[in-house]
Design a protein around this motif. Structure first.
Motif, short mmCIF file in Angstrom:
data_model
loop_
_atom_site.label_atom_id
_atom_site.label_comp_id
_atom_site.label_asym_id
_atom_site.label_seq_id
_atom_site.Cartn_x
_atom_site.Cartn_y
_atom_site.Cartn_z
N GLU A 21 43.76 42.26 15.56
CA GLU A 21 44.04 43.58 15.00
C GLU A 21 44.67 43.50 13.61
O GLU A 21 44.90 44.52 12.97
CB GLU A 21 44.99 44.37 15.91
CG GLU A 21 44.38 44.76 17.24
CD GLU A 21 44.58 43.66 18.28
OE1 GLU A 21 45.62 42.98 18.23
OE2 GLU A 21 43.71 43.50 19.12
N ALA A 22 44.98 42.31 13.13
CA ALA A 22 45.63 42.15 11.83
C ALA A 22 44.69 42.62 10.73
O ALA A 22 43.48 42.39 10.80
CB ALA A 22 46.01 40.70 11.60
N PRO A 23 45.24 43.28 9.70
CA PRO A 23 44.39 43.72 8.59
C PRO A 23 43.70 42.53 7.92
O PRO A 23 44.16 41.39 8.00
CB PRO A 23 45.38 44.36 7.61
CG PRO A 23 46.61 44.65 8.40
CD PRO A 23 46.63 43.67 9.52
N ALA A 24 42.61 42.80 7.23
CA ALA A 24 41.81 41.75 6.61
C ALA A 24 42.59 40.97 5.56
O ALA A 24 42.37 39.79 5.36
CB ALA A 24 40.56 42.35 5.98
N ARG A 25 43.53 41.63 4.89
CA ARG A 25 44.29 40.94 3.84
C ARG A 25 45.60 40.33 4.33
O ARG A 25 46.36 39.79 3.54
CB ARG A 25 44.54 41.88 2.68
CG ARG A 25 45.36 43.07 3.06
CD ARG A 25 45.57 43.98 1.89
NE ARG A 25 46.89 44.58 2.08
CZ ARG A 25 47.45 45.42 1.28
NH1 ARG A 25 46.83 45.77 0.19
NH2 ARG A 25 48.62 45.91 1.54
N ALA A 26 45.86 40.40 5.62
CA ALA A 26 47.10 39.83 6.18
C ALA A 26 47.09 38.32 6.05
O ALA A 26 46.08 37.66 6.30
CB ALA A 26 47.25 40.23 7.64
N ARG A 27 48.23 37.75 5.62
CA ARG A 27 48.34 36.30 5.46
C ARG A 27 49.37 35.70 6.39
O ARG A 27 49.41 34.50 6.59
CB ARG A 27 48.72 35.99 4.02
CG ARG A 27 47.65 36.38 3.03
CD ARG A 27 48.08 36.30 1.59
NE ARG A 27 48.85 35.11 1.31
CZ ARG A 27 49.70 35.01 0.30
NH1 ARG A 27 49.90 36.02 -0.52
NH2 ARG A 27 50.37 33.90 0.10
N PHE A 28 50.25 36.53 6.94
CA PHE A 28 51.33 36.06 7.80
C PHE A 28 51.32 36.83 9.11
O PHE A 28 50.90 37.99 9.16
CB PHE A 28 52.68 36.24 7.11
CG PHE A 28 52.77 35.51 5.80
CD1 PHE A 28 53.02 34.14 5.77
CD2 PHE A 28 52.58 36.16 4.60
CE1 PHE A 28 53.09 33.46 4.58
CE2 PHE A 28 52.65 35.48 3.40
CZ PHE A 28 52.90 34.13 3.39
N CYS A 29 51.83 36.20 10.17
CA CYS A 29 51.81 36.83 11.48
C CYS A 29 52.95 37.85 11.65
O CYS A 29 52.85 38.75 12.47
CB CYS A 29 51.87 35.79 12.58
SG CYS A 29 53.38 34.79 12.58
N SER A 30 54.02 37.70 10.86
CA SER A 30 55.14 38.63 10.99
C SER A 30 55.94 38.65 9.69
O SER A 30 55.76 37.81 8.80
CB SER A 30 56.05 38.19 12.14
OG SER A 30 56.66 36.95 11.82
N ALA A 31 56.86 39.60 9.62
CA ALA A 31 57.74 39.70 8.46
C ALA A 31 58.66 38.48 8.39
O ALA A 31 59.04 38.03 7.31
CB ALA A 31 58.55 40.98 8.51
#
Length: 95
Positions: free
Chosen positions: A23-33
Motif C-alpha cells: 500500500e506504500a505510495p510509489a515514491r515512498a523510500r522508507f518504511c516509517s518516519a
C-alpha cells in the motif's frame, strides 16, 4: 505467456532494508518516519565528518591512549579524552 508479467517488483526500505508494504505510495523510500529520520541523522553525521576531515581542523588525540577522533563529530568539540575509561585512568595516575 511471459514469466513475471503482472508481477510488481518488491521495493525495500532504504533505511532498514525491510520490504515496503504493497500500500506504500510509489515514491515512498522508507518504511516509517523512524527509518527516514534515522537515515537523515546518519547522513548529517557523515557530511559533518567529511567536512571536518577535509578541513583537517577537527582532529584530536587522546593524551592517555593516543586514539585519534574527529572533534565535534565523534565526541564534543572540547573533549580531551576519548572515553570515560581514559578519563578514569588519567585521574588515577594523577592521584
Amino acid at each position: 505467456m511471459s514469466e513475471g508479467v503482472g508481477e510488481v517488483a518488491r521495493r525495500f526500505c532504504e533505511g532498514c532494508g525491510r520490504p515496503l508494504s504493497s500500500e506504500a505510495p510509489a515514491r515512498a523510500r522508507f518504511c516509517s518516519a523512524v527509518c527516514r529520520c534515522r537515515q537523515w541523522r546518519q547522513g548529517q553525521r557523515l557530511r559533518k565528518r567529511v567536512a571536518a576531515e577535509l578541513s583537517g581542523a577537527g582532529r584530536a588525540e587522546c593524551p592517555e591512549c593516543g586514539a585519534i577522533w574527529v572533534a565535534g563529530v565523534d565526541r564534543r568539540s572540547n573533549a580531551v579524552y576519548c572515553s570515560r575509561r581514559c578519563v578514569t585512568r588519567a585521574w588515577r595516575s594523577r592521584k
